[in-house]
Design an enzyme around this catalytic site. Structure first.
Site, PDB file in Angstrom:
ATOM      1  N   ILE A  59       2.441   2.258   7.223  1.00  0.00           N
ATOM      2  CA  ILE A  59       1.838   3.462   7.793  1.00  0.00           C
ATOM      3  C   ILE A  59       1.245   3.172   9.169  1.00  0.00           C
ATOM      4  CG2 ILE A  59      -0.515   3.208   6.887  1.00  0.00           C
ATOM      5  CD1 ILE A  59      -0.278   6.201   6.022  1.00  0.00           C
ATOM      6  N   ASP A  60       0.908   1.888   9.435  1.00  0.00           N
ATOM      7  CA  ASP A  60       0.321   1.499  10.723  1.00  0.00           C
ATOM      8  C   ASP A  60       1.344   1.409  11.847  1.00  0.00           C
ATOM      9  OD1 ASP A  60      -2.037   1.271   9.360  1.00  0.00           O
ATOM     10  OD2 ASP A  60      -2.068  -0.920   9.328  1.00  0.00           O
TER      11      ASP A  60
ATOM     12  N   GLY B  48       0.806  -1.213   0.000  1.00  0.00           N
ATOM     13  CA  GLY B  48       0.000   0.000   0.000  1.00  0.00           C
ATOM     14  C   GLY B  48       0.838   1.261   0.000  1.00  0.00           C
TER      15      GLY B  48
ATOM     16  N   TYR C 187      -7.677   7.170   2.667  1.00  0.00           N
ATOM     17  CA  TYR C 187      -6.874   7.294   1.447  1.00  0.00           C
ATOM     18  C   TYR C 187      -6.275   8.684   1.299  1.00  0.00           C
ATOM     19  CZ  TYR C 187      -8.535   2.675   0.303  1.00  0.00           C
ATOM     20  OH  TYR C 187      -8.785   1.330   0.348  1.00  0.00           O
ATOM     21  N   MET C 188      -6.894   9.683   1.912  1.00  0.00           N
ATOM     22  CA  MET C 188      -6.299  11.012   1.915  1.00  0.00           C
ATOM     23  C   MET C 188      -4.985  10.998   2.700  1.00  0.00           C
ATOM     24  SD  MET C 188      -9.713  13.266   2.623  1.00  0.00           S
ATOM     25  CE  MET C 188      -8.794  14.793   2.761  1.00  0.00           C
TER      26      MET C 188
ATOM     27  N   MET D 122      -6.507   4.528   9.856  1.00  0.00           N
ATOM     28  CA  MET D 122      -5.864   3.257   9.533  1.00  0.00           C
ATOM     29  C   MET D 122      -5.358   2.552  10.784  1.00  0.00           C
ATOM     30  SD  MET D 122      -3.956   4.647   6.194  1.00  0.00           S
ATOM     31  CE  MET D 122      -3.850   6.162   7.104  1.00  0.00           C
TER      32      MET D 122
ATOM     33  N   ARG E 265      -2.968   8.358   3.284  1.00  0.00           N
ATOM     34  CA  ARG E 265      -1.954   7.542   2.598  1.00  0.00           C
ATOM     35  C   ARG E 265      -1.293   8.278   1.440  1.00  0.00           C
ATOM     36  NH1 ARG E 265      -3.562   1.549   1.388  1.00  0.00           N
ATOM     37  NH2 ARG E 265      -3.550   2.411  -0.692  1.00  0.00           N
TER      38      ARG E 265
ATOM     39  N   GLY F 205       4.927  -8.131   4.797  1.00  0.00           N
ATOM     40  CA  GLY F 205       4.788  -9.098   3.711  1.00  0.00           C
ATOM     41  C   GLY F 205       5.860  -8.925   2.656  1.00  0.00           C
TER      42      GLY F 205
END
Length: 465
Positions: free
Chosen positions: A222-223, A104, A377-378, A266, A380, A194
């Site tokens: 990002i998490d 992502g 999504y903004m 997120m 990210r 991953g």
């Protein structure tokens, strides 16, 4: 994620010393290729670095995983300190590097790409750097683009990744065949757990074939759910952007009678963004994360707390991580996963919004307003902020120094404020999660005054922070 023919991971490289000192070392090309030539590091003649005293990292420098220890306790686990070495294992004109971004989007991806290219070019004089288009499958199914400092000059000001990305597509044999056929000898892989798992398999296959190829990972999530490292790049930006959504929710909630501002952020398995954004905001009345189970109805439940806040203040703000409360939703897609192997989640924000509306209109006969904001999504897609830009630069340069020094099968990461080389097996062994019996979560509970929603069976052992 990997093909069935992928090699198994090799045993960790452990070195022991006095006082229970343990170095979890990273592999080196010389471990499996004998009689490699070494060359003086070009940085010794670089005017930008020649003035720096002790710029080269000592061969025995290491960084402890834990800095809080008892006086009579063991020295514990250490990682090799990142940085330039006096000797390198590649000459600049023989290096053919490639960079790939997977998974992502995350703020800072373009900055990392830029700084790998510029670091190789300006510090080591490397001219051949290839960008792999579209994630792992780009090695064997997509076009590539040659990168130089001019081509990447302004990309750090943009969100996303100029190389494109995708989930899945990992085929170890095909990827290493492509690396071998193209004459690539340094591989920089930017991605989450991953992706780093895939990078470990690529390294193992390269080692099995005896190729002089360094594989370096830069952890991206990002998490902030990658273990060992202090934080992942893009996290600070994500928390900062989440603030904008929380601010909007607070303004809406304050402006209407009995209004609830609900913000979903997120956090598939880890609630760090929700927790840090809540602590930074001070406008949040309740924070819900995957690590802390909650329930809706009954004494001490979420509905009771919402009603209490509305009666006392006339408004409230709730922040929920996307992975929170999944056990309360329908189990219809619990076993489904995406191409990266991540469990598909139902939209807990929409579900919770509807449950709150139904409860207060049907059971409590109470008129409420609810404003739901989903900035996922903004967040990210934005460029990285100043602190993340600096962090991305240091991560990228550390990876370049490590690859040039012949290290391989490692991830570049910050441990206790120092940049280190961490073996892949430590990065992929588990996920970093919020410990709800830890001090940071206690600070949050004291800030929001929300119930803990905990029973005795939910409590896990805590560690100091």
């Amino acid at each position: 994620m990997a093909s069935s023919a992928s090699p198994e991971l090799s045993k960790p490289k452990i070195l022991n010393g006095p006082g229970d000192y343990v170095l979890e070392d990273v592999p080196h090309l010389s471990d499996y290729i004998p009689d490699l030539h070494t060359y003086p590091n070009p940085l010794q003649d670089n005017p930008a670095y020649s003035v720096v005293k002790q710029y080269f990292v000592h061969v025995d420098d290491s960084v402890p995983q834990k800095v809080v220890v008892h006086k009579d306790g063991p020295r514990g686990i250490h990682f090799r300190r990142a940085g330039a070495r006096q000797k390198v294992y590649f000459q600049p004109d023989e290096v053919h590097a490639c960079i790939v971004t997977c998974g992502g989007l995350c703020p800072g991806l373009n900055t990392v790409v830029r700084e790998i290219v510029c670091g190789l070019h300006h510090m080591y004089g490397v001219k051949k750097v290839l960008g792999i288009d579209g994630g792992y499958r780009g090695f064997y199914a997509k076009n590539t683009v040659y990168l130089n400092p001019k081509a990447v000059n302004d990309i750090h000001k943009r969100g996303g990744t100029i190389l494109g990305t995708s989930r899945g597509g990992h085929d170890t044999s095909k990827i290493v065949d492509s690396i071998q056929d193209r004459g690539i000898n340094q591989v920089y892989i930017i991605g989450g757990d991953g992706t780093q798992r895939g990078a470990a398999l690529i390294f193992e296959e390269i080692r099995r074939r005896g190729l002089k190829v360094s594989v370096a990972g830069i952890p991206k999530t990002i998490d902030n759910d990658i273990p060992v490292i202090d934080k992942s790049f893009g996290f600070d930006t994500a928390v900062e952007e989440a603030q904008r959504a929380i601010n909007a929710a607070h303004v809406e909630a304050e402006s209407f009678d009995n209004c609830i501002g609900l913000v979903k952020v997120m956090g598939r398995y880890s609630g760090f963004i929700a927790m840090h954004a809540t602590l930074a905001s001070r406008d949040v009345d309740c924070c819900l994360i995957p690590e802390s189970p909650f329930y809706l109805e009954g004494p001490g439940g979420l509905f009771e707390y919402i009603e209490k806040r509305l009666k006392e203040d006339g408004h409230m703000v709730v922040v929920i991580a996307e992975g929170a409360g999944q056990e309360l939703l329908s189990e219809s897609i619990q076993s489904m996963t995406d191409a990266s192997g991540n469990k598909l989640l139902q939209d807990v924000g929409l579900w919770l919004s509807q449950r709150i509306k139904d409860y207060f209109s049907k059971e409590r006969k109470m008129l409420i307003n609810l404003k739901y904001i989903d900035p996922t999504y903004m967040i990210r897609a934005v460029p990285s902020n100043a602190s993340d830009n600096v962090y991305c630069t240091l991560l990228a340069q550390s990876a370049v120094h490590g690859a040039m020094a012949g290290y391989t099968g490692f991830t570049s990461g910050l441990v206790n404020g120092r940049h280190t080389y961490i073996p892949f097996n430590r990065i992929i062994e588990k996920q970093n999660k919020v410990v709800i019996t830890d001090r940071m979560w206690a600070r949050l509970l004291s800030s929001t005054n929300q119930p803990s929603f905990l029973s005795a069976k939910d409590v896990e052992p805590s560690t100091p922070s």
